[in-house]
Scaffold this motif. Structure first.
Motif, mmCIF file in Angstrom:
data_model
loop_
_atom_site.group_PDB
_atom_site.id
_atom_site.type_symbol
_atom_site.label_atom_id
_atom_site.label_comp_id
_atom_site.label_asym_id
_atom_site.label_seq_id
_atom_site.Cartn_x
_atom_site.Cartn_y
_atom_site.Cartn_z
ATOM 1 N N LEU A 3 -4.149 -2.810 -4.885
ATOM 2 C CA LEU A 3 -3.743 -1.439 -4.575
ATOM 3 C C LEU A 3 -4.785 -0.424 -5.050
ATOM 4 O O LEU A 3 -5.027 0.588 -4.377
ATOM 5 C CB LEU A 3 -2.372 -1.138 -5.181
ATOM 6 C CG LEU A 3 -1.203 -1.822 -4.487
ATOM 7 C CD1 LEU A 3 0.078 -1.648 -5.297
ATOM 8 C CD2 LEU A 3 -1.015 -1.294 -3.064
ATOM 9 N N LEU A 39 3.789 4.468 6.117
ATOM 10 C CA LEU A 39 3.634 3.344 5.192
ATOM 11 C C LEU A 39 2.531 2.432 5.718
ATOM 12 O O LEU A 39 2.509 2.105 6.906
ATOM 13 C CB LEU A 39 4.942 2.555 5.081
ATOM 14 C CG LEU A 39 4.924 1.339 4.160
ATOM 15 C CD1 LEU A 39 4.735 1.772 2.701
ATOM 16 C CD2 LEU A 39 6.207 0.538 4.308
ATOM 17 N N LEU A 68 12.045 -1.399 2.519
ATOM 18 C CA LEU A 68 11.365 -0.205 2.027
ATOM 19 C C LEU A 68 11.339 0.893 3.089
ATOM 20 O O LEU A 68 11.542 2.071 2.786
ATOM 21 C CB LEU A 68 9.938 -0.580 1.609
ATOM 22 C CG LEU A 68 9.142 0.421 0.819
ATOM 23 C CD1 LEU A 68 9.822 0.758 -0.503
ATOM 24 C CD2 LEU A 68 7.736 -0.114 0.575
ATOM 25 N N ASP A 121 2.071 6.207 1.957
ATOM 26 C CA ASP A 121 2.320 5.228 0.908
ATOM 27 C C ASP A 121 1.628 3.934 1.302
ATOM 28 O O ASP A 121 1.674 3.522 2.470
ATOM 29 C CB ASP A 121 3.816 4.952 0.732
ATOM 30 C CG ASP A 121 4.532 6.043 -0.047
ATOM 31 O OD1 ASP A 121 3.863 6.825 -0.748
ATOM 32 O OD2 ASP A 121 5.774 6.108 0.032
ATOM 33 N N VAL A 181 1.602 -0.055 0.389
ATOM 34 C CA VAL A 181 2.426 -1.051 -0.289
ATOM 35 C C VAL A 181 1.736 -2.403 -0.295
ATOM 36 O O VAL A 181 1.080 -2.797 0.657
ATOM 37 C CB VAL A 181 3.829 -1.177 0.365
ATOM 38 C CG1 VAL A 181 3.752 -1.700 1.791
ATOM 39 C CG2 VAL A 181 4.748 -2.049 -0.490
ATOM 40 N N ASN A 182 1.899 -3.091 -1.417
ATOM 41 C CA ASN A 182 1.518 -4.492 -1.527
ATOM 42 C C ASN A 182 2.752 -5.235 -2.005
ATOM 43 O O ASN A 182 3.377 -4.826 -2.984
ATOM 44 C CB ASN A 182 0.364 -4.678 -2.512
ATOM 45 C CG ASN A 182 -0.054 -6.139 -2.617
ATOM 46 O OD1 ASN A 182 0.492 -6.885 -3.409
ATOM 47 N ND2 ASN A 182 -1.024 -6.536 -1.808
ATOM 48 N N VAL A 183 3.099 -6.290 -1.287
ATOM 49 C CA VAL A 183 4.262 -7.077 -1.658
ATOM 50 C C VAL A 183 3.791 -8.372 -2.300
ATOM 51 O O VAL A 183 3.031 -9.131 -1.693
ATOM 52 C CB VAL A 183 5.156 -7.398 -0.435
ATOM 53 C CG1 VAL A 183 6.354 -8.238 -0.853
ATOM 54 C CG2 VAL A 183 5.612 -6.113 0.238
ATOM 55 N N VAL A 215 5.790 -4.127 -4.683
ATOM 56 C CA VAL A 215 7.137 -4.643 -4.441
ATOM 57 C C VAL A 215 7.119 -6.155 -4.649
ATOM 58 O O VAL A 215 6.166 -6.830 -4.242
ATOM 59 C CB VAL A 215 7.600 -4.316 -3.002
ATOM 60 C CG1 VAL A 215 8.948 -4.916 -2.696
ATOM 61 C CG2 VAL A 215 7.629 -2.801 -2.792
ATOM 62 N N THR A 244 0.854 4.512 -4.166
ATOM 63 C CA THR A 244 0.886 3.065 -3.996
ATOM 64 C C THR A 244 2.215 2.528 -4.505
ATOM 65 O O THR A 244 2.811 3.087 -5.435
ATOM 66 C CB THR A 244 -0.266 2.373 -4.745
ATOM 67 O OG1 THR A 244 -0.174 2.677 -6.143
ATOM 68 C CG2 THR A 244 -1.614 2.802 -4.206
ATOM 69 N N LEU A 245 2.643 1.457 -3.877
ATOM 70 C CA LEU A 245 3.899 0.814 -4.243
ATOM 71 C C LEU A 245 3.666 -0.677 -4.400
ATOM 72 O O LEU A 245 3.028 -1.300 -3.547
ATOM 73 C CB LEU A 245 4.955 1.042 -3.157
ATOM 74 C CG LEU A 245 5.242 2.489 -2.756
ATOM 75 C CD1 LEU A 245 6.035 2.526 -1.467
ATOM 76 C CD2 LEU A 245 5.979 3.192 -3.870
ATOM 77 N N ALA A 304 0.896 -1.304 5.003
ATOM 78 C CA ALA A 304 0.970 -2.581 4.300
ATOM 79 C C ALA A 304 -0.453 -3.039 4.020
ATOM 80 O O ALA A 304 -1.288 -3.079 4.925
ATOM 81 C CB ALA A 304 1.721 -3.601 5.149
ATOM 82 N N ILE A 325 9.239 -5.200 3.233
ATOM 83 C CA ILE A 325 8.680 -4.003 3.868
ATOM 84 C C ILE A 325 9.749 -3.320 4.714
ATOM 85 O O ILE A 325 9.882 -2.087 4.687
ATOM 86 C CB ILE A 325 7.426 -4.353 4.697
ATOM 87 C CG1 ILE A 325 6.304 -4.809 3.769
ATOM 88 C CG2 ILE A 325 6.983 -3.149 5.534
ATOM 89 C CD1 ILE A 325 5.080 -5.361 4.484
#
Length: 142
Positions: A67, A5, A100, A34, A36-38, A88, A85-86, A7, A97
């Protein structure tokens, strides 16, 4: 290692985190990545949440662009690896995170040392919190 993952928030250190992750997975096409963007949302009452909906839509749209930039940066480096891409939503980026990581069983997390918050410390607050919030290795990229 099967799942990594990253970030990503569009900051320079998160861009370097993408490059580092790309290098990590280069030797094994079976490793999935993956990104991820939160989207950090404030704690709101129901009344506040309804008036915040339009702003939240804009924040989500911005996150989708961030993303897309991450995928563009990764594109062409290691096409044989799966990349998703995720997006959240949550009130605390590090906690989201960590959840996840637990939910999806990642083997490692790659994160930039400082994000877009402008913190001038060696470790940003998200990377620092994440180090104590998860049992998987966290690679902090400077």
């Amino acid at each position: 290692m099967k799942n990594i993952l990253v970030a990503y928030d569009g900051s320079e250190t998160s861009k370097r985190a993408i490059d580092t992750a790309a290098d990590l997975i280069a030797s094994d096409a079976r490793i999935h990545l993956d990104i991820v963007n939160v989207v950090s949302i404030p704690m709101l009452s129901d009344d506040q949440a309804s008036s915040f909906a339009a702003i939240l839509d804009l924040m989500k749209s911005d996150a989708e662009e961030v993303l897309a930039d991450a995928l563009n940066q990764f594109e062409g480096k290691h096409q044989q690896n799966g990349v998703d891409t995720l997006l959240v939503l949550g009130t605390d980026v590090a906690s989201e995170i960590a959840k996840l990581i637990e939910k999806n069983g990642y083997d490692m997390v790659v994160i930039g040392s400082r994000g877009l918050s402008g913190m001038k410390q060696y470790l940003g607050s998200v990377s620092h919190k994440l180090l104590g919030a998860t049992k998987v290795p966290v690679l902090v990229v400077k």
